[in-house]
Design a protein around this motif. Structure first.
Motif, PDB file in Angstrom:
ATOM      1  N   PHE A 198     -23.747 -27.569 -20.295  1.00  0.00           N
ATOM      2  CA  PHE A 198     -23.813 -27.328 -18.862  1.00  0.00           C
ATOM      3  C   PHE A 198     -25.128 -26.594 -19.186  1.00  0.00           C
ATOM      4  O   PHE A 198     -24.828 -25.302 -18.725  1.00  0.00           O
ATOM      5  CB  PHE A 198     -22.598 -25.723 -18.388  1.00  0.00           C
ATOM      6  N   VAL A 199     -25.580 -26.523 -17.592  1.00  0.00           N
ATOM      7  CA  VAL A 199     -26.244 -26.301 -17.101  1.00  0.00           C
ATOM      8  C   VAL A 199     -27.078 -25.679 -15.906  1.00  0.00           C
ATOM      9  O   VAL A 199     -27.491 -24.358 -15.724  1.00  0.00           O
ATOM     10  CB  VAL A 199     -28.231 -27.151 -16.976  1.00  0.00           C
ATOM     11  N   ALA A 200     -26.451 -25.700 -15.046  1.00  0.00           N
ATOM     12  CA  ALA A 200     -26.634 -25.123 -13.282  1.00  0.00           C
ATOM     13  C   ALA A 200     -25.377 -25.518 -13.011  1.00  0.00           C
ATOM     14  O   ALA A 200     -25.124 -26.552 -12.768  1.00  0.00           O
ATOM     15  CB  ALA A 200     -28.027 -25.216 -12.726  1.00  0.00           C
ATOM     16  N   GLN A 201     -25.588 -24.495 -11.628  1.00  0.00           N
ATOM     17  CA  GLN A 201     -24.157 -24.888 -10.634  1.00  0.00           C
ATOM     18  C   GLN A 201     -25.108 -24.566  -9.187  1.00  0.00           C
ATOM     19  O   GLN A 201     -25.323 -22.995  -9.341  1.00  0.00           O
ATOM     20  CB  GLN A 201     -22.893 -23.924 -11.196  1.00  0.00           C
ATOM     21  N   TRP A 202     -25.089 -25.347  -7.869  1.00  0.00           N
ATOM     22  CA  TRP A 202     -24.608 -24.926  -6.713  1.00  0.00           C
ATOM     23  C   TRP A 202     -23.209 -24.929  -5.856  1.00  0.00           C
ATOM     24  O   TRP A 202     -23.318 -25.593  -5.995  1.00  0.00           O
ATOM     25  CB  TRP A 202     -25.636 -25.468  -6.122  1.00  0.00           C
ATOM     26  N   GLN A 203     -23.299 -23.097  -5.507  1.00  0.00           N
ATOM     27  CA  GLN A 203     -22.013 -24.160  -4.219  1.00  0.00           C
ATOM     28  C   GLN A 203     -22.257 -24.106  -2.470  1.00  0.00           C
ATOM     29  O   GLN A 203     -23.168 -23.334  -2.399  1.00  0.00           O
ATOM     30  CB  GLN A 203     -21.360 -22.911  -3.886  1.00  0.00           C
ATOM     31  N   GLY A 204     -22.011 -24.533  -1.554  1.00  0.00           N
ATOM     32  CA  GLY A 204     -21.711 -24.552   0.039  1.00  0.00           C
ATOM     33  C   GLY A 204     -21.015 -24.150   0.184  1.00  0.00           C
ATOM     34  O   GLY A 204     -20.214 -25.663   0.013  1.00  0.00           O
ATOM     35  N   PHE A 205     -20.654 -23.430   1.290  1.00  0.00           N
ATOM     36  CA  PHE A 205     -19.665 -23.398   1.855  1.00  0.00           C
ATOM     37  C   PHE A 205     -19.699 -23.315   3.405  1.00  0.00           C
ATOM     38  O   PHE A 205     -21.143 -22.767   3.563  1.00  0.00           O
ATOM     39  CB  PHE A 205     -18.509 -21.788   2.362  1.00  0.00           C
ATOM     40  N   SER A 206     -19.403 -24.081   4.165  1.00  0.00           N
ATOM     41  CA  SER A 206     -19.165 -24.377   6.071  1.00  0.00           C
ATOM     42  C   SER A 206     -18.702 -24.279   6.321  1.00  0.00           C
ATOM     43  O   SER A 206     -16.777 -24.743   5.889  1.00  0.00           O
ATOM     44  CB  SER A 206     -20.757 -25.426   5.811  1.00  0.00           C
ATOM     45  N   GLU A 207     -19.027 -25.037   8.160  1.00  0.00           N
ATOM     46  CA  GLU A 207     -17.362 -25.000   9.023  1.00  0.00           C
ATOM     47  C   GLU A 207     -16.779 -26.703   8.841  1.00  0.00           C
ATOM     48  O   GLU A 207     -16.394 -27.046   9.160  1.00  0.00           O
ATOM     49  CB  GLU A 207     -17.438 -24.412  10.588  1.00  0.00           C
ATOM     50  N   ALA A 208     -18.157 -26.876   8.427  1.00  0.00           N
ATOM     51  CA  ALA A 208     -18.405 -28.626   8.806  1.00  0.00           C
ATOM     52  C   ALA A 208     -17.504 -29.445   7.248  1.00  0.00           C
ATOM     53  O   ALA A 208     -18.070 -28.492   6.667  1.00  0.00           O
ATOM     54  CB  ALA A 208     -19.482 -28.972   8.681  1.00  0.00           C
ATOM     55  N   GLU A 209     -17.041 -30.528   7.224  1.00  0.00           N
ATOM     56  CA  GLU A 209     -16.186 -31.009   6.068  1.00  0.00           C
ATOM     57  C   GLU A 209     -16.933 -32.015   5.807  1.00  0.00           C
ATOM     58  O   GLU A 209     -18.057 -31.981   6.106  1.00  0.00           O
ATOM     59  CB  GLU A 209     -15.294 -31.849   6.595  1.00  0.00           C
ATOM     60  N   PRO A 210     -17.079 -31.405   4.124  1.00  0.00           N
ATOM     61  CA  PRO A 210     -16.308 -30.569   3.877  1.00  0.00           C
ATOM     62  C   PRO A 210     -16.387 -28.919   3.236  1.00  0.00           C
ATOM     63  O   PRO A 210     -17.918 -29.035   3.638  1.00  0.00           O
ATOM     64  CB  PRO A 210     -16.500 -31.699   2.107  1.00  0.00           C
ATOM     65  N   THR A 211     -15.787 -28.235   3.998  1.00  0.00           N
ATOM     66  CA  THR A 211     -16.148 -26.888   3.840  1.00  0.00           C
ATOM     67  C   THR A 211     -16.542 -26.098   2.204  1.00  0.00           C
ATOM     68  O   THR A 211     -17.012 -24.551   2.719  1.00  0.00           O
ATOM     69  CB  THR A 211     -14.854 -25.903   4.330  1.00  0.00           C
ATOM     70  N   ALA A 212     -16.281 -26.611   1.138  1.00  0.00           N
ATOM     71  CA  ALA A 212     -16.185 -26.647   0.020  1.00  0.00           C
ATOM     72  C   ALA A 212     -17.169 -27.303  -1.191  1.00  0.00           C
ATOM     73  O   ALA A 212     -16.756 -28.293  -1.285  1.00  0.00           O
ATOM     74  CB  ALA A 212     -15.641 -25.994  -0.901  1.00  0.00           C
ATOM     75  N   GLN A 213     -18.287 -27.490  -1.526  1.00  0.00           N
ATOM     76  CA  GLN A 213     -19.135 -28.421  -1.893  1.00  0.00           C
ATOM     77  C   GLN A 213     -19.224 -27.557  -3.749  1.00  0.00           C
ATOM     78  O   GLN A 213     -20.586 -26.581  -3.031  1.00  0.00           O
ATOM     79  CB  GLN A 213     -19.786 -29.135  -1.053  1.00  0.00           C
ATOM     80  N   VAL A 214     -19.792 -28.269  -4.329  1.00  0.00           N
ATOM     81  CA  VAL A 214     -20.288 -27.433  -5.325  1.00  0.00           C
ATOM     82  C   VAL A 214     -21.148 -29.424  -6.386  1.00  0.00           C
ATOM     83  O   VAL A 214     -20.968 -30.513  -6.592  1.00  0.00           O
ATOM     84  CB  VAL A 214     -19.272 -27.233  -6.435  1.00  0.00           C
ATOM     85  N   VAL A 215     -22.478 -28.406  -6.740  1.00  0.00           N
ATOM     86  CA  VAL A 215     -23.209 -29.708  -8.039  1.00  0.00           C
ATOM     87  C   VAL A 215     -23.610 -29.113  -8.803  1.00  0.00           C
ATOM     88  O   VAL A 215     -24.193 -27.949  -8.741  1.00  0.00           O
ATOM     89  CB  VAL A 215     -24.343 -29.689  -6.478  1.00  0.00           C
TER      90      VAL A 215
END
Length: 354
Positions: A198-215
């Protein structure tokens, strides 16, 4: 893992999974949580410090911020402002300590408005050069330093300006460092696959669907390249549970993340669902600290970033070779079924099993 092609990299890294965050204003919340706290006193205090065989028992960075301490009366997060009533006025504390003296009086400030930005900067410096987010991979002294700085920030969380947690957690975040399984294998768990990292991770939280995302970026030495894993789901923000008797389990809010789709290389790889609940114990314009609701001692520190910076870094990491790539050059243009057969030939040639 499915290797990334240039086309699929653009599709995933362009953050169709995350870019809606940049256009959204708020996360839909079950409970909107404007948190208002009484600010801690910023009064300075004097502390007597003795130099022993091992020194003063503290480690002070260039901001005169104490980042490690075994000395009585001094804690991580304290800022030294004067020595023997002589203001430092921008000078490093080590430059004004007389080598002939063994006793000093430090003037110490613990104003959260001053200390928290310095602690954040210290934490960023500790995490920037890590090859992996997991602090279990670094030396014991540096690991304890990280743990001390994180703890000091959490302690000061109630002393900074009022926080609307729902608004503060939105946007793009990169995992800076952390402890425990999530920082070792990633939320997708793919960093725990045989030989993978596992090298790196990004998260995104928003009002638009999907409201939680991970890369996530996963290094696969078998294929000699990196893969991109993405999770999509929803975020539910709830009030944090009350502090336990030991003061360890409270927080500003409880972030419940529910992921229902896993993509690898832009293709669907699973939809069985994954849920995690984390206590947000500290959040500012730049830094967010979370702890798993059910796991004592583990934490994750996220540094705020932008869609553009995340996309660029994902592209760079995805194209970077992984150890062993040279040995795989001849399979680069093979279809996946042929590559699997090629991989199987090696172990079979060394096995005594017919």
């Amino acid at each position: 893992l499915i290797p990334m092609t240039a086309t699929s990299l653009v599709r995933v890294a362009a953050f169709t999974l995350l870019c809606a965050t940049a256009r959204a204003a708020r996360v839909p919340l079950r409970a909107r949580l404007p948190r208002y706290f009484v600010r801690m006193g910023a009064a300075e205090r004097s502390v007597s410090v003795s130099r022993g065989p091992g020194g003063l028992g503290i480690e002070v960075n260039s901001d005169n911020l104490i980042v490690s301490s075994t000395a009585d009366g001094l804690s991580v997060g304290d800022v030294v402002t004067a020595v023997d009533d002589e203001p430092l006025a921008g000078r490093y504390v080590g430059k004004v300590l007389s080598p002939e003296s063994s006793e000093f009086t430090f003037t110490i400030s613990r104003d959260p408005a001053v200390s928290t930005p310095l602690l954040e900067r210290a934490l960023l410096g500790l995490g920037t050069d890590l090859e992996q987010p997991a602090i279990e991979e670094i030396g014991a002294e540096e690991r304890e330093r990280v743990i001390g700085v994180v703890g000091a920030l959490e302690e000061m969380a109630a002393g900074v300006a009022p926080v609307d947690v729902g608004a503060a957690v939105q946007g793009f975040w990169k995992l800076l460092l952390g402890s425990g399984l999530p920082s070792a294998t990633g939320l997708s768990g793919m960093g725990g696959n045989a030989g993978c990292t596992f090298v790196a991770q990004w998260q995104g939280f928003s009002e638009a669907e999907p409201t939680a995302q991970v890369v996530e970026i996963i290094a696969d030495p078998l294929l000699g390249r990196h893969a991109v894993a993405a999770l999509k789901g929803s975020l539910d923000l709830q009030d944090a549970p009350a502090l336990s008797d030991d003061g360890e389990r409270g927080g500003l809010a409880l972030l419940s993340e529910h992921y229902t789709r896993l993509e690898v290389g832009g293709a669907l790889a699973g939809n069985e669902g994954k849920s995690v609940s984390n206590l947000c114990t500290y959040v500012s314009d730049q830094l967010r600290i979370c702890r798993p609701e059910e796991a004592d001692g583990e934490f994750s520190c996220f540094w705020r970033t932008t869609p553009e910076a995340a996309q660029m870094e994902i592209g760079t990491l995805s194209e970077a070779p992984v150890g062993g790539a040279a040995a795989r050059d001849e399979e680069d243009d093979m279809p996946r079924w042929a590559r699997r057969d090629w991989d199987d030939d090696g172990p079979e040639a060394l096995s005594d099993i017919p």
